[in-house]
Design a protein around this motif. Structure first.
Motif, PDB file in Angstrom:
ATOM      1  N   UNK A 182      27.867 -61.053 -70.123  1.00 23.82           N
ATOM      2  CA  UNK A 182      28.106 -62.125 -69.164  1.00 23.82           C
ATOM      3  C   UNK A 182      29.454 -61.942 -68.481  1.00 23.82           C
ATOM      4  N   UNK A 183      30.458 -61.602 -69.256  1.00 28.03           N
ATOM      5  CA  UNK A 183      31.795 -61.391 -68.683  1.00 28.03           C
ATOM      6  C   UNK A 183      31.783 -60.197 -67.728  1.00 28.03           C
ATOM      7  N   UNK A 184      31.156 -59.102 -68.121  1.00 28.23           N
ATOM      8  CA  UNK A 184      31.069 -57.925 -67.254  1.00 28.23           C
ATOM      9  C   UNK A 184      30.302 -58.239 -65.966  1.00 28.23           C
ATOM     10  N   UNK A 185      29.191 -58.930 -66.114  1.00 29.26           N
ATOM     11  CA  UNK A 185      28.353 -59.258 -64.954  1.00 29.26           C
ATOM     12  C   UNK A 185      29.119 -60.122 -63.960  1.00 29.26           C
ATOM     13  N   UNK A 186      29.712 -61.189 -64.420  1.00 28.34           N
ATOM     14  CA  UNK A 186      30.358 -62.113 -63.504  1.00 28.34           C
ATOM     15  C   UNK A 186      31.693 -61.592 -62.987  1.00 28.34           C
ATOM     16  N   UNK A 187      32.365 -60.759 -63.757  1.00 24.13           N
ATOM     17  CA  UNK A 187      33.587 -60.154 -63.223  1.00 24.13           C
ATOM     18  C   UNK A 187      33.245 -59.144 -62.127  1.00 24.13           C
ATOM     19  N   UNK A 188      32.169 -58.381 -62.297  1.00 22.13           N
ATOM     20  CA  UNK A 188      31.723 -57.466 -61.248  1.00 22.13           C
ATOM     21  C   UNK A 188      31.305 -58.201 -59.984  1.00 22.13           C
ATOM     22  N   UNK A 189      30.579 -59.275 -60.152  1.00 14.56           N
ATOM     23  CA  UNK A 189      30.155 -60.072 -58.999  1.00 14.56           C
ATOM     24  C   UNK A 189      31.357 -60.702 -58.317  1.00 14.56           C
ATOM     25  N   UNK A 190      32.317 -61.152 -59.082  1.00 10.42           N
ATOM     26  CA  UNK A 190      33.532 -61.741 -58.513  1.00 10.42           C
ATOM     27  C   UNK A 190      34.323 -60.715 -57.710  1.00 10.42           C
ATOM     28  N   UNK A 191      34.409 -59.499 -58.219  1.00 12.87           N
ATOM     29  CA  UNK A 191      35.137 -58.448 -57.502  1.00 12.87           C
ATOM     30  C   UNK A 191      34.439 -58.115 -56.188  1.00 12.87           C
ATOM     31  N   UNK A 192      33.121 -57.985 -56.212  1.00 16.36           N
ATOM     32  CA  UNK A 192      32.369 -57.690 -54.985  1.00 16.36           C
ATOM     33  C   UNK A 192      32.528 -58.831 -53.978  1.00 16.36           C
ATOM     34  N   UNK A 193      32.430 -60.073 -54.438  1.00 18.51           N
ATOM     35  CA  UNK A 193      32.587 -61.225 -53.538  1.00 18.51           C
ATOM     36  C   UNK A 193      33.988 -61.303 -52.976  1.00 18.51           C
ATOM     37  N   UNK A 194      34.983 -61.041 -53.818  1.00 15.76           N
ATOM     38  CA  UNK A 194      36.367 -61.081 -53.367  1.00 15.76           C
ATOM     39  C   UNK A 194      36.603 -60.034 -52.271  1.00 15.76           C
ATOM     40  N   UNK A 195      36.094 -58.844 -52.454  1.00 17.27           N
ATOM     41  CA  UNK A 195      36.233 -57.793 -51.438  1.00 17.27           C
ATOM     42  C   UNK A 195      35.529 -58.180 -50.138  1.00 17.27           C
ATOM     43  N   UNK A 196      34.386 -58.836 -50.254  1.00 19.74           N
ATOM     44  CA  UNK A 196      33.663 -59.294 -49.065  1.00 19.74           C
ATOM     45  C   UNK A 196      34.494 -60.303 -48.277  1.00 19.74           C
ATOM     46  N   UNK A 197      35.073 -61.270 -48.969  1.00 28.02           N
ATOM     47  CA  UNK A 197      35.852 -62.291 -48.282  1.00 28.02           C
ATOM     48  C   UNK A 197      37.168 -61.747 -47.736  1.00 28.02           C
ATOM     49  N   UNK A 198      37.761 -60.792 -48.418  1.00 32.39           N
ATOM     50  CA  UNK A 198      38.965 -60.141 -47.881  1.00 32.39           C
ATOM     51  C   UNK A 198      38.621 -59.388 -46.599  1.00 32.39           C
ATOM     52  N   UNK A 199      37.487 -58.718 -46.592  1.00 31.30           N
ATOM     53  CA  UNK A 199      37.046 -58.016 -45.385  1.00 31.30           C
ATOM     54  C   UNK A 199      36.819 -58.967 -44.218  1.00 31.30           C
ATOM     55  N   UNK A 200      36.242 -60.123 -44.497  1.00 28.77           N
ATOM     56  CA  UNK A 200      36.056 -61.115 -43.432  1.00 28.77           C
ATOM     57  C   UNK A 200      37.386 -61.661 -42.935  1.00 28.77           C
ATOM     58  N   UNK A 201      38.312 -61.876 -43.848  1.00 28.29           N
ATOM     59  CA  UNK A 201      39.630 -62.372 -43.447  1.00 28.29           C
ATOM     60  C   UNK A 201      40.337 -61.355 -42.560  1.00 28.29           C
ATOM     61  N   UNK A 202      40.233 -60.082 -42.893  1.00 29.81           N
ATOM     62  CA  UNK A 202      40.850 -59.053 -42.055  1.00 29.81           C
ATOM     63  C   UNK A 202      40.192 -58.977 -40.687  1.00 29.81           C
ATOM     64  N   UNK A 203      38.892 -59.206 -40.631  1.00 27.45           N
ATOM     65  CA  UNK A 203      38.187 -59.170 -39.345  1.00 27.45           C
ATOM     66  C   UNK A 203      38.582 -60.337 -38.453  1.00 27.45           C
ATOM     67  N   UNK A 204      38.954 -61.460 -39.030  1.00 29.56           N
ATOM     68  CA  UNK A 204      39.324 -62.615 -38.209  1.00 29.56           C
ATOM     69  C   UNK A 204      40.731 -62.519 -37.640  1.00 29.56           C
TER      70      UNK A 204
END
Length: 91
Positions: free
Chosen positions: A9-31
């Motif tokens: 559970x920890x591995x799964x949700x930490x991986x998902x959190x990292x992917x989501x965080x990178x997605x939102x950072x990419x959107x912030x850079x695009x704005x």
């Protein structure tokens, strides 16, 4: 050796959190293209604006919007399969 449910559970949700965080950072850079427009163009609209400057400003806004939409669509298309892969591999 099998992993415990808590570790998975920890591995799964930490991986998902990292992917989501990178997605939102990419959107912030695009704005940032919008912030560049607002800094350069906001003071010019206090007086009457010539038509060619108006069209150039509108083109700049459309280009900035296109950058954000492209970043959102393409990164979403990358992030969703990554998240599904994480769910599949870490069971």
């Amino acid at each position: 050796m099998t992993m415990k449910s808590r570790t998975k559970t920890i591995l799964r949700w930490s991986g998902i959190s990292i992917v989501s965080f990178c997605y939102f950072i990419g959107l912030a850079l695009a704005t940032f293209s919008f912030s560049a427009f607002s800094e350069s163009e906001s003071m010019q609209f206090s007086n009457p604006v010539p038509l060619n400057e108006y069209h150039a400003s509108i083109d700049s806004i459309l280009q900035a919007t296109g950058i954000v939409f492209d970043a959102a669509i393409y990164r979403f298309a990358i992030c969703v399969p990554l998240i599904l892969l994480i769910f599949k591999k870490v069971r």
